[in-house]
Write an enzyme that holds these catalytic residues in place. Sequence first.
Site, mmCIF file in Angstrom:
data_model
loop_
_atom_site.group_PDB
_atom_site.id
_atom_site.type_symbol
_atom_site.label_atom_id
_atom_site.label_comp_id
_atom_site.label_asym_id
_atom_site.label_seq_id
_atom_site.Cartn_x
_atom_site.Cartn_y
_atom_site.Cartn_z
ATOM 1 N N ASP B 289 112.469 116.605 -65.994
ATOM 2 C CA ASP B 289 111.076 116.353 -65.619
ATOM 3 C C ASP B 289 110.601 117.435 -64.662
ATOM 4 O O ASP B 289 110.740 117.299 -63.464
ATOM 5 C CB ASP B 289 110.980 114.965 -64.983
ATOM 6 C CG ASP B 289 109.548 114.563 -64.669
ATOM 7 O OD1 ASP B 289 108.617 115.218 -65.154
ATOM 8 O OD2 ASP B 289 109.381 113.577 -63.922
ATOM 9 N N GLU B 323 101.559 118.005 -61.412
ATOM 10 C CA GLU B 323 101.396 116.813 -62.249
ATOM 11 C C GLU B 323 101.859 115.572 -61.509
ATOM 12 O O GLU B 323 101.235 114.515 -61.570
ATOM 13 C CB GLU B 323 102.200 116.984 -63.555
ATOM 14 C CG GLU B 323 101.992 115.856 -64.574
ATOM 15 C CD GLU B 323 102.946 114.673 -64.405
ATOM 16 O OE1 GLU B 323 102.685 113.613 -65.003
ATOM 17 O OE2 GLU B 323 103.935 114.793 -63.656
#
Lengths: 464, 464
Positions: B289, B323
């Site tokens: 991630d 993000e």
Amino acid sequence: MRLLLTLSAALLAAQTAFAAPFSDSVLQHTEDLRHHAMISHRPWQILESLTTEVGPRLPGTEGDRRAVAWAQETLNKLGFDRVYAEPVTVPHWHRGHAEASITAPFPQPLVISALGNSIGTPTAGVEAEVVAFADLQQLKDAPEADVKGKIVFIDNKMERYRDGRGYGPVVKARGKGAVEAARKGAVAMLLRSVGTDSHRFAHTGMMRYADGITQIPAAALSNPDADQLTRMLNRPQPVRVKLQLGSEDRGPQTSYNVIAEITGSRYPDEIVLIGAHLDSWDEGTGALDDGAGVAIVTAAAKHILERGKRPQRTIRVVLFAAEEVGLVGAKAYKAAHQQELDKLYIAAEADFGAGPVYRLDSRVNDSALPMMDQVAMLLAPLGVTRGGNTSWGGPDVSILPEAGVPVAGLALDGTDYFDFHHTADDTLDKVDPQALRQSTAVYTLYAWLMANAEQPLRPIPPVE
Amino acid sequence: MRLLLTLSAALLAAQTAFAAPFSDSVLQHTEDLRHHAMISHRPWQILESLTTEVGPRLPGTEGDRRAVAWAQETLNKLGFDRVYAEPVTVPHWHRGHAEASITAPFPQPLVISALGNSIGTPTAGVEAEVVAFADLQQLKDAPEADVKGKIVFIDNKMERYRDGRGYGPVVKARGKGAVEAARKGAVAMLLRSVGTDSHRFAHTGMMRYADGITQIPAAALSNPDADQLTRMLNRPQPVRVKLQLGSEDRGPQTSYNVIAEITGSRYPDEIVLIGAHLDSWDEGTGALDDGAGVAIVTAAAKHILERGKRPQRTIRVVLFAAEEVGLVGAKAYKAAHQQELDKLYIAAEADFGAGPVYRLDSRVNDSALPMMDQVAMLLAPLGVTRGGNTSWGGPDVSILPEAGVPVAGLALDGTDYFDFHHTADDTLDKVDPQALRQSTAVYTLYAWLMANAEQPLRPIPPVE
């Protein structure tokens, strides 16, 4: 039902093949014990209680004191004939805060754990270039100029086996790495964790210093961090690491071996010892190491106690103090019981997770091997096979054979054991209740049979 | 060989069944691209480089700045037609030291992670009795008297699914738990980690405060620690926890969306956007991630670039900033490219680990569905099936459909994703190189086909 038939067949075969070392009533009672053990929640309850109500229990700490109190209270509540505690002087090593980071060429934090017994660093830490070695031998062979002023990184990786035999070859570097590094002028020692997982848990464990060699701080890196460090070392730039450890020796404390007994009906002074260790490392709750062992041997004795048939020999549960920091409780036990060691019929330990048990090993006189084979046959319905006669018995009891004490090894399946061993991740969720139940059943039957066996086990084969 | 035959059959079937949305030469080149991608080490090299040479890259930190520099250098070295960075104002939340322990009835440390955006505690920490709730709704329904002055523990547990649909129902408590707890006078909020593992890693992630509601500190407990706390709460004694967080908001910083393009040969102003996010949480190295996503979309574009056939539309790789802290880079991108959004032919993202990709979803005009079905058929030899037409596209591109932009979702297998998501354990060793390679191959073919498709995709079905 199939298990029962198998057991009956095994009994029959055993009875036919050998002179009977067990009476019929003893043999019949094994079925009752097995059935009882295989539906019991007792070992889980004991383990849940220890890991929840005590948690981490490093020798010499408040957790250790609470573990001793927990053990005394638990064993008393279970109704054993005798419950007592014997003092043991234990070291109190304090972990303190541990922090490390790569400072160049690509700064980032590292997950580490101080090795047990390590000194701390100065508050500002130690920072130096890293030099890597594949194993302890490569470090020993290295020229001093390669090591002097640097942080030594020993990168040997543990292999996974059911019996844990991957441990020995790499754990040497944990014990002796700092001494060998310091001998050549290193300022600190970092070790790839002795563990089979690939998670960011560093595996702690004992290290040692040697007289006359400078003491340097020592820590383990998690396997992914060791991988990361290796990737950087494979690039051209020098790699620098900063290490801060707040570890210190806080001097001796008193802990206790906690002991419970079922008094033997016929040979009360002859002892079947089943042991485990009460202490644990401090980052996890010691569920596998060795809460499981505590639960297995305690529940095994309780199973025998509560099924109403008294064993002929005394069954003694010993929860050893301070195993992790050097078999300290075991050595104290041996010293305190020196006069009684010849009355130890046989000793065994559970200190390798929750199981299941897959093999029975022994170290007994050759004349008793047929009897041990029969014990294995009686354990066969639980999935146990017969091993050899060179057992070491387990860590705490390993020092007994040199005094002539017979030992048995009930081999616990350690395939995953070193994924969690000595990490923060050694917690209750890692224990399979069914494996724990089976292991307890095996120890129950083993202890019952040993306490009622009709043959001498001595003298044992010599220890190399 | 079997794959090739399968693909040829699929091509034939596709050509026969539909009016041809792709030219023969475009279709033939997919085979070359697929073959090339499936033996390429490129995505692994990119991921290894990012996670090793940058590591953690929380928005606003030094790691974030190094990530931007790394991305610019990497994309330039790969030889894209254009590489540029667009500034984004990002928050800089500083984690600081986090520590928690149960202080009564059974004192022991807890493994926690401060939730992103949480305030810190006073230096001495916050200590209070714990009150547990099964989920956010139960907390909302609770009388204020049960909560006031206490530490709220929200105990909802994430379920494991390939598509990660267990996330939504429990992550609400992470986002809003502190607000709901503070509304009733709680002094802190603890959350069972939003994660599917049972390891002692706490999963961080964003939380929010609300205007007019007292801000209280918020942290996640690892799953084993949440279990342990629950076991204590199931006993009669009140359970007290002490929490110390050194977290703080350090104010805005400038980061960058980093962008690379292959200029289209025929419609250079029409854009096929493939995105991922460059930032990561700070405790791991952001391998899954979203290092994997960065590697997938970057290598996919590079595969197309280096195989020599120029796409008709421009392929734009966007590595979004920040993000994790609220799609900050994506919102900045959308604002900066407002005038150009009607030129976005289609957008997709890779932000769900390394894959493999198992399904193609879309959100396009109904008239283009046969074409998307054909794309899925062309991806079938890689193990991809056709999904539906309600795709959200992925986090950063999810805000584009409301502006009319078509999106596709190449569904990455997330079965294990939430074992590591937002933890220190999100490191390179968790990535399967073959899955990464397959995912990159899928994105490569997808981008190539979209950049050469002959049909319009607009207007898209309305977003609910």
